[in-house]
Every structure is written in structure tokens, then in C-alpha cells.
Design a protein around this motif. Structure first.
Motif, PDB file in Angstrom:
ATOM      1  N   ALA A   1       0.877  -1.150  -0.026  1.00 53.78           N
ATOM      2  CA  ALA A   1      -0.103  -0.066  -0.177  1.00 53.78           C
ATOM      3  C   ALA A   1       0.818   1.114   0.075  1.00 53.78           C
ATOM      4  CB  ALA A   1      -0.961  -0.196   1.183  1.00 53.78           C
ATOM      5  N   PHE A   2       1.860   1.255   0.738  1.00 56.36           N
ATOM      6  CA  PHE A   2       2.718   2.468   0.897  1.00 56.36           C
ATOM      7  C   PHE A   2       3.747   2.698  -0.328  1.00 56.36           C
ATOM      8  CE2 PHE A   2       0.872   2.428   5.234  1.00 56.36           C
ATOM      9  CZ  PHE A   2       0.895   3.661   5.692  1.00 56.36           C
ATOM     10  N   ALA A   3       4.014   1.572  -0.921  1.00 56.02           N
ATOM     11  CA  ALA A   3       4.893   1.636  -1.879  1.00 56.02           C
ATOM     12  C   ALA A   3       4.225   2.427  -3.173  1.00 56.02           C
ATOM     13  CB  ALA A   3       5.456   0.221  -2.166  1.00 56.02           C
ATOM     14  N   ALA A   4       2.912   2.241  -3.071  1.00 52.00           N
ATOM     15  CA  ALA A   4       2.238   2.856  -4.239  1.00 52.00           C
ATOM     16  C   ALA A   4       1.861   4.103  -3.902  1.00 52.00           C
ATOM     17  CB  ALA A   4       0.971   1.858  -4.460  1.00 52.00           C
ATOM     18  N   ARG A   5       2.076   4.830  -3.045  1.00 47.34           N
ATOM     19  CA  ARG A   5       1.799   6.315  -2.769  1.00 47.34           C
ATOM     20  C   ARG A   5       2.809   7.177  -3.321  1.00 47.34           C
ATOM     21  NH1 ARG A   5      -1.009   5.582   3.417  1.00 47.34           N
ATOM     22  NH2 ARG A   5      -2.341   4.104   3.026  1.00 47.34           N
ATOM     23  N   PRO A   6       2.484   8.406  -3.326  1.00 49.28           N
ATOM     24  CA  PRO A   6       3.577   9.403  -3.751  1.00 49.28           C
ATOM     25  C   PRO A   6       4.810   9.242  -2.915  1.00 49.28           C
ATOM     26  CG  PRO A   6       1.463  10.296  -3.955  1.00 49.28           C
ATOM     27  CD  PRO A   6       1.148   9.051  -3.267  1.00 49.28           C
TER      28      PRO A   6
END
Length: 306
Positions: free
Chosen positions: A22-27
Motif C-alpha cells: 500500500a505505502f509503496a504505491a503512494r506518492p
């Protein structure tokens, strides 16, 4: 099929997998999100005090949140949904499940999250879920909301009593949005409110009048009782010109879900459900479960359990 379960440190590897995805896909942020540095050991340590939730899609972990108890609050940490499962409303389901879990913890009155200032859409999501900004710790915005309260109500008399007790928490300007199937007890609950507020007139279903005003018999606020069942939308609710009464009265809107939320930033959403799905139960003896969901800054300092 989505299933949301409570977990502890024994599922740290599954929680970590969702957090990383989830966090790797965020800006990309500066400084980077702390979540990207998590390990199985650090996630296990975070889960130890209060556990967490794991959303499973046919057994595959796709969503998670860590429930971190701090004084009278539950902090929702490492909240995330795997990109492959986004766009299906899972984030909202996960928030609702987290609030329900928090409401079952003794002494917990608030749910708190920390959102990055650089991600306004993320902060907007939390506002949509009833969270309001309470502080800033750059680069974070602290947002909080009260947790809902669920009460089992055995009879109509108990429903009136519950309404009367809730009335003791109310003041002029408060808005209550009531929902529940026909015959669930919305008007009965409102009768209790009227008794607790000390207003004039017998309170009955306002279906054919749409809105009734019950003046106070003392120096308290009036009660504005609205039935939105036959209203066709927000425009028809606006046509009632309720804003003229909102500041001086307590406003109760039956069948108001999806319509009346815009009347006030702070409100009590009261959902009345049958406690049993059985069809052969005497309606007069069929218990109800009433969920009182406080939304907005007004209710953060109010202890509903009292």
C-alpha cells in the motif's frame, strides 16, 4: 468475498505485506513514510498492545490497520489497502470495522489518525469518514472522531428511556439523523427525546406533515421533528427552510441518511436495527440494537457511555 478479522502479532507477516504494497504505491514523500521501513519484528511489536485488523479477499490479505491504544483513544496506524483491491470500497469498510472494534474496548472514546499534509486527498477521505482536524505535528495532521456506541434496547419503553437519556446530552443546534426500517422505533426514540427536552405536544410520526416544531415548555431548545421519507432529495429538504430553526432547536430527521448530513458538520447518526432476524418474533417484544454514531468536533469531548 471480503472478510475482516482481528489479528495479533502472529499475523505480522501478512500485515507487513499489505503495508509494504500500500505505502509503496503512494506518492514519494520527503521525509519518506515511516511505514516503508517496517519489518516483521516492528509490526509484531506494534500489534502486541492492541492488535489490528486484516482484510482478506478469499483468504488473501488485501487491507490492514493497527489498533494502537493510547489513554482514551485508539490510534489507527499503518492503514492501507493493497493496490489490487482498491476501488471497491474496502477502505471505508476497514474504517467502519476499526471504529466498531474501538467501541468494544473499555474506556476508549476516540479514534485518531495521522495524515500527511502533502496528501490532501487522504485527509479528505478521513474527513468523509467523520474525522476532524485536532492538531498539527508537521508533516502530520492529527485527525480524530468519537467512536460509536451500540446499545441493546429490549422494549419500546426502553427505547423511550434511551431517547430521554440522550436528550440530557443535547443543546440548541444539535442535529440527529435517524435511520432504520419501518417500525424499528425511530419515532419512539424521538418521543423519549421530547420527554427529556421537555417540549410541548405529543410526538407522532410526521409523515403527512413532513416537519413539526415542538416548542419548549421551559427555557430549553425546541424540537424540530422531520420525516424525510417522502422527500425526493436534498433540494426538497432545503425547501423546508430548516436553517431558520437549526441554531435555536434540536433537529431530528427520520429517514435522513444521505440527505440530512449536510444540515450540520456535527451530528448524531442514530441507526436502529432489529437484534434478531427471526420472522416469528412478537414485534412488541423484538429487541433492537441502537448504534449512536457521533460525528464532528462537537462530540469529541462528550462521553456517550455516561
Amino acid at each position: 468475498m471480503i472478510e475482516i478479522i482481528e489479528v495479533g502479532p502472529e499475523r505480522a507477516d501478512d500485515v507487513l505485506a499489505v503495508v509494504k504494497a500500500a505505502f509503496a504505491a503512494r506518492p514519494v514523500l520527503d521525509p519518506p513514510a515511516d511505514a516503508l521501513a517496517e519489518t516483521v519484528d516492528t509490526i509484531g511489536a506494534m500489534l502486541a498492545p492492541g492488535g489490528g485488523l486484516l482484510a482478506l479477499d478469499d483468504g488473501r490479505p488485501v487491507g490492514t490497520v493497527v489498533l494502537d491504544p493510547v489513554d482514551d483513544a485508539i490510534y489507527l496506524r499503518r492503514f492501507g489497502v493493497d493496490p489490487s483491491a482498491q476501488g471497491r470500497g474496502l477502505a471505508r469498510e476497514l474504517v467502519r470495522a476499526a471504529l466498531a472494534a474501538a467501541s468494544r474496548r473499555p474506556g476508549v472514546r476516540r479514534a485518531v489518525i495521522l495524515a500527511r499534509q502533502e496528501l490532501p486527498r487522504t485527509a479528505g477521505f478521513w474527513r468523509d469518514m467523520g474525522f476532524v482536524e485536532t492538531d498539527r505535528h508537521p508533516p502530520y495532521i492529527e485527525m480524530a472522531r468519537p467512536v460509536p456506541l451500540a446499545v441493546e434496547v429490549p422494549s419500546a419503553d426502553d427505547m423511550r428511556d434511551l431517547g430521554e437519556r440522550v436528550a440530557g446530552l443535547l443543546r440548541a443546534g444539535d442535529v440527529l439523523v435517524l435511520s432504520g426500517e419501518l417500525g424499528a422505533g425511530k419515532t419512539t426514540f424521538t418521543q423519549g427525546l421530547g420527554a427529556g427536552l421537555g417540549v410541548r405536544g405529543g410526538i407522532t410520526s410526521p409523515t403527512f406533515v413532513i416537519a413539526r416544531v415542538h416548542p419548549s415548555l421551559g427555557d430549553g431548545p425546541a424540537l424540530v421533528h422531520v420525516d424525510a421519507y417522502r422527500l425526493g432529495g436534498q433540494a426538497e429538504l432545503d425547501d423546508l427552510d430548516l436553517d431558520t430553526d437549526l441554531d435555536e432547536a434540536v433537529t431530528v430527521v427520520e429517514w435522513g441518511t444521505g440527505l440530512a448530513e449536510g444540515l450540520a458538520d456535527a451530528r448524531l447518526e442514530v441507526r436502529i436495527m432489529r437484534a434478531t432476524a427471526a420472522t416469528d418474533v412478537d414485534p412488541e417484544a423484538d429487541p433492537r440494537v441502537v448504534e449512536i454514531d457521533p460525528v464532528g468536533l462537537r462530540w469529541l469531548g462528550v462521553d456517550l457511555r455516561a
